[in-house]
Write a protein that holds these residues in place. Structure first.
Motif, mmCIF file in Angstrom:
data_model
loop_
_atom_site.group_PDB
_atom_site.id
_atom_site.type_symbol
_atom_site.label_atom_id
_atom_site.label_comp_id
_atom_site.label_asym_id
_atom_site.label_seq_id
_atom_site.Cartn_x
_atom_site.Cartn_y
_atom_site.Cartn_z
ATOM 1 N N MET A 80 82.025 8.231 39.281
ATOM 2 C CA MET A 80 82.770 6.976 39.206
ATOM 3 C C MET A 80 83.837 7.125 38.127
ATOM 4 S SD MET A 80 81.535 5.067 41.567
ATOM 5 C CE MET A 80 82.652 3.735 41.171
ATOM 6 N N GLU A 81 85.005 6.547 38.380
ATOM 7 C CA GLU A 81 86.115 6.623 37.427
ATOM 8 C C GLU A 81 86.699 5.244 37.193
ATOM 9 O OE1 GLU A 81 89.100 9.570 38.332
ATOM 10 O OE2 GLU A 81 87.637 10.787 39.429
ATOM 11 N N GLU A 82 86.990 4.949 35.944
ATOM 12 C CA GLU A 82 87.701 3.729 35.571
ATOM 13 C C GLU A 82 89.166 4.113 35.412
ATOM 14 O OE1 GLU A 82 86.225 0.764 35.397
ATOM 15 O OE2 GLU A 82 84.187 1.545 35.615
ATOM 16 N N GLN A 83 90.042 3.500 36.209
ATOM 17 C CA GLN A 83 91.463 3.840 36.182
ATOM 18 C C GLN A 83 92.212 2.983 35.175
ATOM 19 O OE1 GLN A 83 92.277 6.467 37.705
ATOM 20 N NE2 GLN A 83 90.572 6.689 39.118
ATOM 21 N N ASP A 107 80.380 1.567 43.726
ATOM 22 C CA ASP A 107 79.111 2.187 43.333
ATOM 23 C C ASP A 107 78.184 2.332 44.536
ATOM 24 O OD1 ASP A 107 79.176 2.346 40.212
ATOM 25 O OD2 ASP A 107 79.937 0.349 40.717
ATOM 26 N N GLY A 131 87.902 2.294 46.073
ATOM 27 C CA GLY A 131 88.060 1.635 44.791
ATOM 28 C C GLY A 131 88.359 0.157 44.913
ATOM 29 N N THR A 132 88.409 -0.490 43.744
ATOM 30 C CA THR A 132 88.567 -1.933 43.682
ATOM 31 C C THR A 132 90.023 -2.364 43.632
ATOM 32 O OG1 THR A 132 88.336 -1.852 41.275
ATOM 33 C CG2 THR A 132 86.324 -2.271 42.568
ATOM 34 N N TYR A 133 90.971 -1.443 43.469
ATOM 35 C CA TYR A 133 92.394 -1.808 43.402
ATOM 36 C C TYR A 133 92.890 -2.264 44.763
ATOM 37 C CZ TYR A 133 97.413 -1.454 42.678
ATOM 38 O OH TYR A 133 98.755 -1.731 42.596
ATOM 39 N N ARG A 172 79.386 5.148 46.667
ATOM 40 C CA ARG A 172 79.000 6.438 46.073
ATOM 41 C C ARG A 172 77.535 6.745 46.362
ATOM 42 N NH1 ARG A 172 76.849 9.040 41.679
ATOM 43 N NH2 ARG A 172 77.913 11.017 41.225
ATOM 44 N N SER A 179 91.266 -0.253 38.232
ATOM 45 C CA SER A 179 90.394 -0.008 39.378
ATOM 46 C C SER A 179 89.176 0.814 38.974
ATOM 47 C CB SER A 179 91.156 0.749 40.473
ATOM 48 O OG SER A 179 90.372 0.877 41.643
ATOM 49 N N ARG A 180 88.117 0.597 39.686
ATOM 50 C CA ARG A 180 86.909 1.430 39.567
ATOM 51 C C ARG A 180 86.809 2.191 40.877
ATOM 52 N NH1 ARG A 180 82.432 2.260 36.737
ATOM 53 N NH2 ARG A 180 80.426 2.474 37.782
ATOM 54 N N ASP A 181 86.855 3.538 40.804
ATOM 55 C CA ASP A 181 86.984 4.381 41.995
ATOM 56 C C ASP A 181 85.943 5.477 42.049
ATOM 57 O OD1 ASP A 181 89.374 3.007 42.306
ATOM 58 O OD2 ASP A 181 90.653 4.727 41.897
#
Length: 128
Positions: free
Chosen positions: A100-103, A84, A123-125, A87, A107-109
């Motif tokens: 923002m996208e939740e995979q 975030d 992202g968080t992955y 971004r 992951s949050r990307d």
């Protein structure tokens, strides 16, 4: 970082305007670690480190060089605990910034394109 976990993979980019890309990446949170310029002041090699680990190398595009990569053709994933924040910083640059996208894999990307067209995903992955 321990010797066994040093960063050993460095994505390498070339740019028509390396200074523009460097400024954009620094605005996203990268740190300019080194920039080597020729006599005309053009960046021939730069290293930008990501504070959470890793980094990228960047240089000036010249199609006649043996190591030549067309600008704007890279796709790079960067791990971050704060997509975030990335971004929000990206919105202050000339980057094309996605939502923002939740995979499905947790992951949050956020995806964006830098001023030369390279595709970035933050992202968080962290991988398996």
């Amino acid at each position: 970082m321990s010797e066994s976990h040093r960063t050993t993979v460095w994505p390498a980019l070339q740019a028509h305007d390396p200074d523009l890309v460097i400024r954009a990446l620094v605005a996203l949170g990268f740190e300019e670690t080194a920039a080597y310029r020729d006599e005309a002041g053009v960046v021939q090699h730069a290293q930008l480190d990501w504070p959470e680990g890793g980094g990228v190398m960047l240089g000036s595009y010249s199609p006649d060089k043996v190591w030549s990569i067309k600008p704007g053709t890279a796709g790079i994933y960067v791990v971050t605990d704060d997509p975030d924040g990335v971004r929000e910083r990206a919105l202050t640059t000339k980057a094309e910034v996605g939502e923002m996208e939740e995979q499905d894999y947790g992951s949050r990307d956020v995806r964006l394109r830098d001023p030369e067209g390279n595709l970035w995903s933050f992202g968080t992955y962290r991988g398996e």
